[in-house]
Write a protein that holds these residues in place. Sequence first.
Motif: not given
Length: 756
Positions: A573-588
């Motif tokens: 359905y798509a050529d690209a995705v828009d993801v949230r920053r927290a889906s790339i950076f893991q933190s504690t």
Amino acid sequence: MDDRGIQKMVKYLVLAFLLVDLITAQRPPESPWLTLKGQRPVAIARGGFSGLFPESSRFAYEFVPPFSLHDTIYFCDLQLTKDGVGFCQTELRLDNSTNIALIFPQGRKTYNVNGKDVQGWFAIDYLADELLFNVTLVQNVLSRPFAFDGQPILLLEDVSGMTKPPPQLWLNVQYDLFYHQHRISPALFLQDLRFAGINYISSPEIGFLKSIVAKAGRRTKLVFRFLEPEAIEPTTNQTYGEILKNLGAVKLFASGILVPKTYIWPVNKDLYLLPPTTLVTDAHKLGLEVYASGFANDMPGSYNYSYDPSAEYLQFIDNGQFSVDGVLTDFPSTASEAIACLAHNKNASKPHKGKRTLIITHDGASGDYPGCTDLAYEKAVTDGADIIDCSVQMSKDGVAFCMGSVDLSGDSNAVAVFMSKSSNVPEIQQKNGVFSFDLTWAEIQTLKPQLNSPLSQLAALPRNPAFKDKGKFLTLVEFLDFAKAKAVTGIKVNIQNAAYLASKKGLDIVGAVTTALSNATFDKQLTQPVMIQSDDTSVLAKFKDFPSYQRVYTIDQFISDAPKSSVDEIKKYADAVDVRRASIFQSTGSFLTNFTKVVEEMHAVNVSVHVSTLYNEYTTQPFDVMADPIVELATLIEGLKVDAVVTEYPATANAYLRSPCADQSITTLEYPIAPVEPGGLLEIATREDLPPSAPPAPALDAAKIVDPPLPPVTKAASSSTPSSDNKKNASSEKSTISLSLLLLAVLILSSVLTGH
């Protein structure tokens, strides 16, 4: 030799130094720097990297070399113990920056310091061993991490011997008169050291600088430190504002001045910049170097900087009129970045070789102006955005327009004006709102735009308040006309809630977008690419027959992994995705622990990755990026190779991408803006001070990606359609005609019966 003879000799020596300074102060004609001698400004690390670590701690000083220019100066505020031992710490009172109150609970004293009573714990009441073996340092700024507390106090010789070769060292002697009152002499302390290894000595006390001017020699620069203009200089009993009027006298005992940054660029009561003073130019004419103090990424100085700390440094070193000779900062990495990478690049273009990361706006330049207004879009174009965006909403009467959310409460004063129309729509959101589809376009045009941060923790960091209700909301047609007129690189149209609008409100948002794009000929040209974004696969499927459009699938939920089955489903359905920053950076605990493989997994099947939403405010960023949005950009763009960043501050992203330091393949860079390595800070943090790690976000579920087909556009049951209105009118007309005919018949019958 008597005192008069000594004073005369000192005066001649100073005049000789002044003559040498004036001779050597000629700026090289080829230098781009407008400093006194045409040399680049220096970064001065106040207490080391005190923006992250307790000030003047070992971690703070050790963190400077790998994250700053090689000539960054170590700044040490000298304090002296009861037995005359010198150590580094900014405040005379130790209870705010150490745990001394816990170690010596009965140690509180009150002393008169330059005419003011000050209460607290003071080094002059303790022997050096008492402090060194018992007291440790703590972070004294609440917004900074406490995970590095507990480090020992450092003696001056600890700091000066920390690196090989030794670092350039700046010693600030703030309280000479106070120490003398307690029979402790900073001057004798320095004489015992023979000024060895000390490159700069500053003080706000004229008497102290005059007492050491003949002894310091040419290897050590003396700098007069100005305090706030109303403060009293204890030697002369003049205010610092009065002393500023006679800089020529300062030249007799100092080669430079250190001033609060507002001496140079004042701000008004509303925190907007006023025109600069002539201080730097005036001082340079006298041969005085000028250093500015008060720089910290997490203490914004003016709304003019849009919460971008590098913009503030550039205001002082690259404004086309003058440049200070150095900046005293808690974040030497950002000062280094501004000096080595961003200065003199205002007219540089973004690189065109290879595939370049795109700058996509989020409601225009919505960090500076109310989102989706003409002002926000104008600023976005000026700031160098590649793609400007319009999140399309529909009014009750079918007008498509740009607004960040279907709930108008956040982006306008809709709640105040249309409180009676507030409602709850669980299909869209859990809380009540004033929704666009319940207002006509005429009503929406009466609303005032609001400039609010979307994150609640930013409440103490308002954005550009002078423009909180300025600007005009644009219809989709006006947005497209604007994009064509400005010849922007491309546009993005975001479509949400299509199924609800079609089935419950009789509004065809997909049709409105398709028609508007076609009428504006965006479907027939490739010079300005179009992105269609949605979290609904059925919406994206509607645009499959437009090969020139790039389709972007929104992944709203936080994810930690994108299995191949999920990515393959998105690819349909798509050529690209828009993801949230927290889906790339893991933190504690605001420390980065890891990067997910989401970008890598999407790229594996040729799906581009857009990361949203980026802000400049330091409270949105992990500690690892050092309260610097450009370091976060470097991590996403150069480190993780994302294809686009979605930002509310496109000017910051543009400044980074124009910089030569953004290209890590250039091996000759003196200061590369390096991506962050996750886990680096966490390794040296005190684990018991951190909150427990949150469980990882779920993986992207392939079964939840595909949406059902869009329902047909039908009117809501409570609405009166034009056809039903016509039927009602026709029925009413028929009733009127029938009644008239009946009356006429009665009249005729009456006439017949009466013979008339």
